[in-house]
Design an enzyme around this catalytic site. Structure first.
Site, PDB file in Angstrom:
ATOM      1  N   ARG A  79      -7.401  -5.850  -8.540  1.00 50.58           N
ATOM      2  CA  ARG A  79      -8.399  -6.052  -9.674  1.00 50.58           C
ATOM      3  C   ARG A  79      -8.195  -7.801  -9.785  1.00 50.58           C
ATOM      4  NH1 ARG A  79      -7.212  -4.277 -14.410  1.00 50.58           N
ATOM      5  NH2 ARG A  79      -5.544  -2.969 -13.367  1.00 50.58           N
ATOM      6  N   TYR A 217     -12.265  -4.258  -2.564  1.00 49.41           N
ATOM      7  CA  TYR A 217     -10.934  -3.628  -3.209  1.00 49.41           C
ATOM      8  C   TYR A 217     -11.208  -2.365  -4.473  1.00 49.41           C
ATOM      9  CZ  TYR A 217      -6.956  -2.471  -6.203  1.00 49.41           C
ATOM     10  OH  TYR A 217      -5.764  -1.263  -6.836  1.00 49.41           O
ATOM     11  N   LYS A 226     -13.415   1.854 -12.649  1.00 42.20           N
ATOM     12  CA  LYS A 226     -12.628   0.941 -14.017  1.00 42.20           C
ATOM     13  C   LYS A 226     -13.978   0.955 -14.527  1.00 42.20           C
ATOM     14  CE  LYS A 226      -8.498   1.305 -12.791  1.00 42.20           C
ATOM     15  NZ  LYS A 226      -8.130   2.149 -13.789  1.00 42.20           N
ATOM     16  N   HIS A 246      -7.892   4.925 -20.978  1.00 38.25           N
ATOM     17  CA  HIS A 246      -7.539   4.640 -19.332  1.00 38.25           C
ATOM     18  C   HIS A 246      -5.906   6.232 -19.901  1.00 38.25           C
ATOM     19  CE1 HIS A 246      -5.030   1.533 -16.734  1.00 38.25           C
ATOM     20  NE2 HIS A 246      -5.556   2.928 -15.748  1.00 38.25           N
ATOM     21  N   SER A 268      -1.537   0.154 -15.779  1.00 38.44           N
ATOM     22  CA  SER A 268      -1.605   0.161 -14.927  1.00 38.44           C
ATOM     23  C   SER A 268      -0.109   0.171 -13.331  1.00 38.44           C
ATOM     24  CB  SER A 268      -2.904  -1.094 -14.103  1.00 38.44           C
ATOM     25  OG  SER A 268      -3.943  -1.103 -14.434  1.00 38.44           O
ATOM     26  N   CYS A 270       2.596   1.856 -14.138  1.00 39.26           N
ATOM     27  CA  CYS A 270       3.348   2.197 -15.287  1.00 39.26           C
ATOM     28  C   CYS A 270       3.781   3.707 -15.136  1.00 39.26           C
ATOM     29  CB  CYS A 270       3.211   1.824 -16.575  1.00 39.26           C
ATOM     30  SG  CYS A 270       3.460  -0.600 -16.791  1.00 39.26           S
ATOM     31  N   ASP A 297      -6.069   9.120 -13.974  1.00 37.19           N
ATOM     32  CA  ASP A 297      -5.961   7.562 -14.995  1.00 37.19           C
ATOM     33  C   ASP A 297      -7.005   7.312 -15.844  1.00 37.19           C
ATOM     34  OD1 ASP A 297      -5.538   4.752 -13.984  1.00 37.19           O
ATOM     35  OD2 ASP A 297      -8.057   4.826 -13.134  1.00 37.19           O
ATOM     36  N   ARG A 386      -2.560   1.523  -1.410  1.00 37.38           N
ATOM     37  CA  ARG A 386      -3.305   3.179  -2.498  1.00 37.38           C
ATOM     38  C   ARG A 386      -3.564   3.445  -1.290  1.00 37.38           C
ATOM     39  NH1 ARG A 386      -4.147   2.156  -8.182  1.00 37.38           N
ATOM     40  NH2 ARG A 386      -3.961  -0.322  -8.871  1.00 37.38           N
TER      41      ARG A 386
HETATM   42  C1  OXD Z   1      -5.357  -0.002 -11.669  1.00 36.39           C
HETATM   43  C2  OXD Z   1      -5.555   1.591 -11.231  1.00 36.39           C
HETATM   44  O1  OXD Z   1      -5.349  -0.280 -11.839  1.00 36.39           O
HETATM   45  O2  OXD Z   1      -6.420   2.634 -11.930  1.00 36.39           O
HETATM   46  O3  OXD Z   1      -5.058   0.576 -13.094  1.00 36.39           O
HETATM   47  O4  OXD Z   1      -6.077   1.440 -10.025  1.00 36.39           O
HETATM   48 MN    MN Z   2      -5.570   2.691 -14.179  1.00 38.54          MN
END
Ligand code: OXD
Ligand code: MN
Length: 601
Positions: A79, A217, A226, A246, A268, A270, A297, A386
């Site tokens: 991102r 991406y 998002k 989130h 993100s 974590c 998420d 990913r």
């Molecule tokens: C993030 C995702 O970046 O979930 O938070 O992809």
């Molecule tokens: Mn996320």
């Protein structure tokens, strides 16, 4: 003006949608238009086409049937927060937490970029629904994109195609014509030239519109995720009295068969996916504890008739971080990605299996850029590589994940990556304190966004990159849920990432996190006392089931103790942070900070 590409294929009579698609086609001049129906045939054709042009590379069909590797442009791997804007008429409505541009300037900039950008390409119209199709909490959108990779990912990540279009039409007819006809979110995306200097992700919350140019991406391009489900939805949620967060959603079933649902906000990369798919420690499994994944998420929550918060996962799949996913850390994720998965930017083994750091001891053959693996070039898998996979493939996917009314939330958990100061777990004394705990969350940055990794920053409720409006108004919105008739969840804060003097993690994490969650549930049920401190209620160590977890003296002191002097500095830092929002910051939250500061001094 150039002629419109001929579009006899539109399956809809919804004028607002046809008119918008025609406008976009006029601007972008695609060679053809394809309305996506979400069918298996359509998906198979897209995959075949991407295999033919090299966008997707087949993986080992024996070990990973139906799975593909996509190698993105090396400059397009995360991102881009510095290129992401919230474009409200009044800059203060976007707040200091967002980059802002005026809607007129942003539209002019984006129209300039989009002009003629789809020449020779197909324009895909992708209707999607965020949330179970029949759910009153779900919301719909349409993404127009020129990337078949985006279409394929949207099919996995959302309810995409004919059923979503039917709901959009139904709602469109109910709401009549006009700019926000049918309230579907309009997302226009083009990969453009994939040039980082010609890349912008623009949000127009007042118009329910997203414009994204120059990136393929995930978080920049899969606009349901998002852009819609967090930035635009948070704005809608504020107007309509709900929360777009989130957060993962997980159901914890005890041996008696009671299920408590927990929503947890971590920044993100974590560990949201790991917690959402947690495998209980052996002794818990033997007693009959089970864990049910609802989402990993994003969480949309609203008060139900009984005053409790009910949550749905607006997504239908997981766009998870691959590195670190292993049979130890997340067996459910590993099982999910054994087939029908799109991998992005991972390495491969010599027999063409996907590979990433932390998976196992094999030596990869190629890195994420397709080069022969050489340690000197860095990791084989990009740190933000990913997997995209349907949630239905997850062995722990909850049978209640598709419930239209959502699942009732017993506890909300905030957490960050904090090497020092912050104990393993504490409980907020009430909702207002809990909102302050979420608002003052800090975490070390990760590879999910471009920029330096490991830098501590404030990431309130893990929404720093995702809140579509001024954080001061967002905190006020959170506070507003505490009203007569509400039956709100308890709020906790966790830190799985506390380190010892030797720089090693003090808490084993992963499955053992259930021990902490069990304590939270016992608190929710009023079964255990706790130690009241100025920062909240800390567990009595004997109330955690710690069988098999060996903790050093240092670990016990740091995980369950609390350093008043360190917290004084932290609380002062929080005051400075709240002040950055000026008078708009709710006095109630400042008062809460002052209460704690006074108690600590
Ligand atoms: C993030 C995702 O970046 O979930 O938070 O992809
Ligand atoms: Mn996320």
């Amino acid at each position: 003006m150039n002629a419109l590409p001929k579009d006899e294929s539109s399956p809809t009579t919804l004028d607002a949608l046809n008119a918008w698609v025609a406008d976009v086609a006029r601007l972008t001049q695609p060679a053809r238009i394809q309305w996506c129906d979400g069918s298996d045939t359509e998906y198979a054709e897209l995959i075949a086409q991407m295999q033919a042009d090299g966008t997707l590379l087949p993986l080992n069909a024996d070990t990973h049937p139906g799975s593909w590797l996509h190698r993105s442009d090396p400059d397009d791997v995360a991102r881009v927060e510095h290129l992401t804007f919230v474009c409200t008429s009044d800059q203060d409505d976007a707040g200091p937490n967002n980059h802002w541009m005026s809607p007129a300037d942003a539209h002019a900039k984006m129209d300039g970029l989009f002009e003629d950008c789809m020449r020779g390409r197909t324009l895909y119209v992708v209707p999607y629904c965020m949330g179970p199709i029949e759910s009153p909490l779900a919301r719909c959108g349409v993404e127009i994109t020129d990337s078949p990779y985006v279409v394929a990912n949207m099919r996995i990540m959302t309810r995409m195609g004919a059923a979503a279009l039917a709901r959009i039409e139904r709602e469109g007819r109910l709401h009549g014509s006009g700019l926000q006809n049918g309230r579907f979110v309009r997302g226009l995306h083009s990969i453009g030239e994939l040039d980082p200097d010609r890349r912008f992700i623009m949000h127009f919350p007042e118009e329910l519109t997203i414009n994204s140019y120059g990136s393929g991406y995930g978080g920049n391009a899969l606009l349901g995720k998002k852009c819609h489900a967090l930035r635009i939805a948070s704005h809608q949620a504020r107007k309509e009295g709900w929360l777009a967060e989130h957060m993962l959603i997980v159901g914890i079933e005890n041996p008696q068969g009671d299920i408590h649902y927990i929503a947890a906000a971590f920044p993100s990369a974590c560990g949201k996916t790991n917690l959402a798919m947690l495998i209980p420690p052996k002794s818990y499994r033997e007693q009959g504890w089970k864990v049910w994944t609802v989402g990993d998420d994003i969480c949309w929550m609203r008060p139900g008739a009984d005053g409790r918060l009910y949550a749905i996962n607006p997504e239908a799949g997981f766009f998870g971080v691959a590195p670190g996913t292993s049979a130890q850390s997340n067996p459910n994720a590993l099982e999910s990605v054994r087939s029908n998965t799109i991998f992005t930017n991972v390495g491969v083994t010599d027999d063409n299996q996907p590979w990433w750091e932390g998976l196992d001891d094999r030596v990869p053959a190629k890195d994420w850029q397709g080069r022969p693996y050489d340690k000197a070039n860095g990791p084989a898998a990009h740190p933000n590589s990913r997997f995209t996979v349907s949630a239905k493939r997850c062995p722990s996917y909850s049978p209640h994940a598709e419930d239209p009314q959502g699942v009732p939330i017993s506890a909300i958990v905030f957490g960050g990556r904090r090497a020092s100061l912050v104990p393993l777990v504490f409980e907020a004394r009430d909702w207002t304190h809990g909102v302050l705990v979420g608002a003052s969350m800090g975490s070390e940055t990760t590879a999910a966004a471009t920029g330096a990794v490991g830098v501590m920053r404030r990431d309130p409720m893990a929404m720093k990159p995702f809140c579509g409006y001024n954080f001061a108004d967002y905190f006020a919105h959170w506070l507003s849920f505490d009203k007569p008739g509400a039956n709100l969840p308890k709020i906790f804060h966790v830190n799985w990432f506390r380190k010892g003097d030797d720089g090693k993690f003090l808490w084993p994490g992963f499955g053992d996190n259930l021990r902490v969650i069990e304590w939270m549930i016992r608190r929710v049920k009023g079964e255990v006392d706790a130690i009241d401190t100025q920062i909240g209620a800390l567990p009595r160590i004997e109330d955690l089931t710690l069988d098999c977890v060996v903790l050093s003296e240092e670990a016990r002191a740091k995980l369950f103790g609390f350093d008043a002097e360190g917290w004084r500095a932290e609380i002062d830092g929080i005051a400075d942070y709240l002040d950055e929002y000026g008078d708009r910051m709710p006095q109630k939250l400042k008062g809460e900070q002052q209460r704690i500061a006074a108690a600590l001094s």
